[in-house]
Design an enzyme around this catalytic site. Structure first.
Site, PDB file in Angstrom:
ATOM      1  N   GLU A  33       0.944  -1.246   0.046  1.00 21.68           N
ATOM      2  CA  GLU A  33      -0.012  -0.031  -0.062  1.00 21.68           C
ATOM      3  C   GLU A  33       0.879   1.263  -0.241  1.00 21.68           C
ATOM      4  OE1 GLU A  33      -3.173  -0.299  -1.099  1.00 21.68           O
ATOM      5  OE2 GLU A  33      -3.564  -1.726   0.565  1.00 21.68           O
ATOM      6  N   THR A  35       2.808   1.861  -2.071  1.00 21.24           N
ATOM      7  CA  THR A  35       4.072   1.904  -2.797  1.00 21.24           C
ATOM      8  C   THR A  35       4.156   2.199  -4.244  1.00 21.24           C
ATOM      9  OG1 THR A  35       3.392  -0.317  -2.990  1.00 21.24           O
ATOM     10  CG2 THR A  35       4.921  -0.053  -1.106  1.00 21.24           C
ATOM     11  N   ASP A  36       3.005   2.141  -4.869  1.00 18.64           N
ATOM     12  CA  ASP A  36       2.986   2.229  -6.229  1.00 18.64           C
ATOM     13  C   ASP A  36       3.583   3.703  -6.712  1.00 18.64           C
ATOM     14  OD1 ASP A  36       0.764   3.689  -5.601  1.00 18.64           O
ATOM     15  OD2 ASP A  36      -0.753   2.957  -7.262  1.00 18.64           O
ATOM     16  N   SER A  67     -26.362   6.838 -16.377  1.00 19.95           N
ATOM     17  CA  SER A  67     -25.993   5.541 -15.387  1.00 19.95           C
ATOM     18  C   SER A  67     -27.417   4.684 -14.935  1.00 19.95           C
ATOM     19  CB  SER A  67     -24.815   5.967 -14.282  1.00 19.95           C
ATOM     20  OG  SER A  67     -25.578   6.234 -13.142  1.00 19.95           O
ATOM     21  N   LEU A 125     -12.326   0.052  -3.240  1.00 17.83           N
ATOM     22  CA  LEU A 125     -12.300  -0.984  -4.099  1.00 17.83           C
ATOM     23  C   LEU A 125     -12.278  -0.551  -5.650  1.00 17.83           C
ATOM     24  CD1 LEU A 125     -15.057  -3.524  -2.267  1.00 17.83           C
ATOM     25  CD2 LEU A 125     -12.633  -3.604  -2.061  1.00 17.83           C
ATOM     26  N   SER A 128     -13.708   3.862  -9.241  1.00 13.98           N
ATOM     27  CA  SER A 128     -13.546   4.834 -10.322  1.00 13.98           C
ATOM     28  C   SER A 128     -12.563   4.393 -11.143  1.00 13.98           C
ATOM     29  CB  SER A 128     -13.127   6.071  -9.403  1.00 13.98           C
ATOM     30  OG  SER A 128     -11.930   5.782  -8.907  1.00 13.98           O
ATOM     31  N   GLU A 160      -7.097  10.333 -14.038  1.00 12.66           N
ATOM     32  CA  GLU A 160      -7.283  10.662 -12.521  1.00 12.66           C
ATOM     33  C   GLU A 160      -6.336  11.800 -11.860  1.00 12.66           C
ATOM     34  OE1 GLU A 160      -8.185   8.740  -9.255  1.00 12.66           O
ATOM     35  OE2 GLU A 160      -9.748   8.201 -10.746  1.00 12.66           O
ATOM     36  N   ASP A 172      -4.290   0.599  -9.230  1.00 15.16           N
ATOM     37  CA  ASP A 172      -5.681  -0.136  -9.362  1.00 15.16           C
ATOM     38  C   ASP A 172      -5.863  -0.307 -10.735  1.00 15.16           C
ATOM     39  OD1 ASP A 172      -5.775   0.763  -6.729  1.00 15.16           O
ATOM     40  OD2 ASP A 172      -6.692   2.867  -6.991  1.00 15.16           O
TER      41      ASP A 172
HETATM   42  C1  GLA Z   1      -5.366   4.173  -3.913  1.00 13.33           C
HETATM   43  C2  GLA Z   1      -4.355   4.643  -5.308  1.00 13.33           C
HETATM   44  C3  GLA Z   1      -3.232   3.805  -5.687  1.00 13.33           C
HETATM   45  C4  GLA Z   1      -2.501   3.337  -4.634  1.00 13.33           C
HETATM   46  C5  GLA Z   1      -3.306   3.163  -3.242  1.00 13.33           C
HETATM   47  C6  GLA Z   1      -2.650   2.748  -1.990  1.00 13.33           C
HETATM   48  O1  GLA Z   1      -6.044   3.163  -4.403  1.00 13.33           O
HETATM   49  O2  GLA Z   1      -5.344   4.796  -6.309  1.00 13.33           O
HETATM   50  O3  GLA Z   1      -2.514   4.342  -6.729  1.00 13.33           O
HETATM   51  O4  GLA Z   1      -1.803   4.404  -4.358  1.00 13.33           O
HETATM   52  O5  GLA Z   1      -4.292   4.094  -3.038  1.00 13.33           O
HETATM   53  O6  GLA Z   1      -1.822   1.732  -2.090  1.00 13.33           O
END
Ligand code: GLA
Length: 382
Positions: A33, A35-36, A67, A125, A128, A160, A172
């Site tokens: 988490e 870390t991306d 929608s 989850l 978006s 985003e 995500d």
């Molecule tokens: C959100 C962001 C991701 C990531 C997570 C944390 O989901 O969209 O890019 O940074 O938080 O791990």
């Protein structure tokens, strides 16, 4: 709503049939988490809850968006004048994708779009990203742009970051676009290389529970951005391109160079990267039953060092662990959303009951609890 129903609904709303229907899933993150955006490692999987879009190309530059949930009104925009400030609610996501494709030099025609989704909103989850990934998959085909998954990931990230205004990373959308049934997606966020890692709880006598705390959050708020800024500051002071370039052995020296808060932020990222690598190892050698302690440690690190949990998430984690889960952590960006609890099948009912009771005793809104399994990534349905 079935694909046929969606097509029918589209036809009656827009007076012509759609050109196709595409779907993309939400995700849970097993571990890794925040870390991306530090060019590190993540291990999410696509879930069996999806956003579906029926899309028909128009002869003009008008975009009409409808929608099946929430605001039932039709939103109209124009590809020639997309206005991020004016975009409301979920319409930011498809409009952001059109805008991002345009930034990459792709001419996007006007479209009519009908969205249906069963990814819970604001639950952490990635509802978006599910919409964005369904739309980018559709437009990639309909415009003949021929983007590969890595380029679609970057296009949705641009949407985003610069249209929706959330400074998020690439986890995500990578899970949603590149997910596969029965597998977690082990992604190196530096070069977008992916290894699929089998993750099947059931044969190991386990289920993965998602506990949606119903505390909603937005990554366009300040908390996410401030964590990202701390990570960037830490990397700059320590003289590395990204925190990915540090290992646990570097932390002692880092503690002398960073202020106390920045150090804790850095420590979370460095230890979390290490936990992802350990999880991948353990899943291959011993299976899902062996990763509980790593999930627990990840939560503690997010709660105490990165400070992105909240009382409801902590309670979900503590109550599930106390009643039989073998590992539990908040999943996603934090400040609300969901926790995951890896639970023996035999203890599932008792964990559900204990968590619901703990929430009620604390005076919190009743959580939504359901199981997830790794599902397929984005695809065309019709
Ligand atoms: C959100 C962001 C991701 C990531 C997570 C944390 O989901 O969209 O890019 O940074 O938080 O791990």
């Amino acid at each position: 709503m079935s694909t046929a129903q969606l097509e029918e609904h589209f036809t009656s709303a827009f007076d012509h049939a759609p050109d196709g229907v595409w779907q993309a899933p939400g995700r849970v993150n097993l571990i890794g988490e925040h870390t991306d955006y530090n060019e590190g490692f993540v291990l999410p999987f696509a879930i069996d809850k999806t956003a579906r879009v029926a899309i028909g190309v128009r002869a003009d530059s008008t975009v009409r968006l409808l929608s099946t949930y929430g605001d039932h009104g039709m939103t109209t925009a124009h590809t020639t004048s997309l206005d991020r400030a004016a975009a409301k609610g979920w319409t930011k996501y498809p409009l952001g994708v059109i805008w991002a494709l345009q930034q990459r030099g792709i001419a996007v025609p006007g479209i009519d779009l009908l969205l249906d989704s069963d990814v819970p909103l604001g639950a952490g989850l990635s509802s978006s990203h599910a919409i964005e990934c369904a739309v980018v998959s559709a437009l990639n085909e309909l415009t003949g742009a021929g983007l590969g998954p890595e380029e679609m990931v970057l296009a949705t990230q641009l949407a985003e970051n610069d249209f929706v205004g959330a400074p998020t990373g690439i986890m995500d959308q990578s899970a949603s676009l590149r997910g596969s049934k029965g597998n977690a997606v082990f992604l190196d966020c530096r070069d977008q290389s992916v290894r699929l890692v089998p993750f099947e709880a059931e044969p190991a006598g386990l289920v993965m529970l998602v506990i949606d705390t119903k505390v909603s959050h937005s990554h366009a708020d300040g908390g996410y951005a401030s964590r990202r800024a701390s990570c960037e500051l830490g990397a700059e002071i320590l003289g590395v391109k990204a925190l990915r370039d540090l290992s646990i052995g570097d932390l002692e020296e880092a503690s002398g160079l960073l202020d106390e808060l920045t150090f804790r932020r850095v420590k979370h990222v460095v230890t979390e990267n290490d936990r992802v690598l350990q999880t991948v190892e353990l899943l291959s050698s011993e299976g899902p039953g062996s990763i509980g302690a790593l999930l627990d440690a990840s939560h503690v690190s997010m709660r105490d060092d990165f400070e992105i949990s909240c009382p409801e998430l902590d309670l979900a984690v503590d109550a599930s662990r106390a009643s039989g889960a073998i590992g539990s952590r908040m999943t996603g960006g934090g400040f609300g959303g969901a926790a995951i609890a890896l639970t023996p099948v035999a203890a599932e009912q008792q964990v559900r009951t204990a968590v619901v009771r703990a929430f009620s005793e604390a005076g919190y809104k009743a959580p939504d609890i359901f199981t997830v399994t790794p599902a397929a990534g984005a695809m065309r349905l019709a």
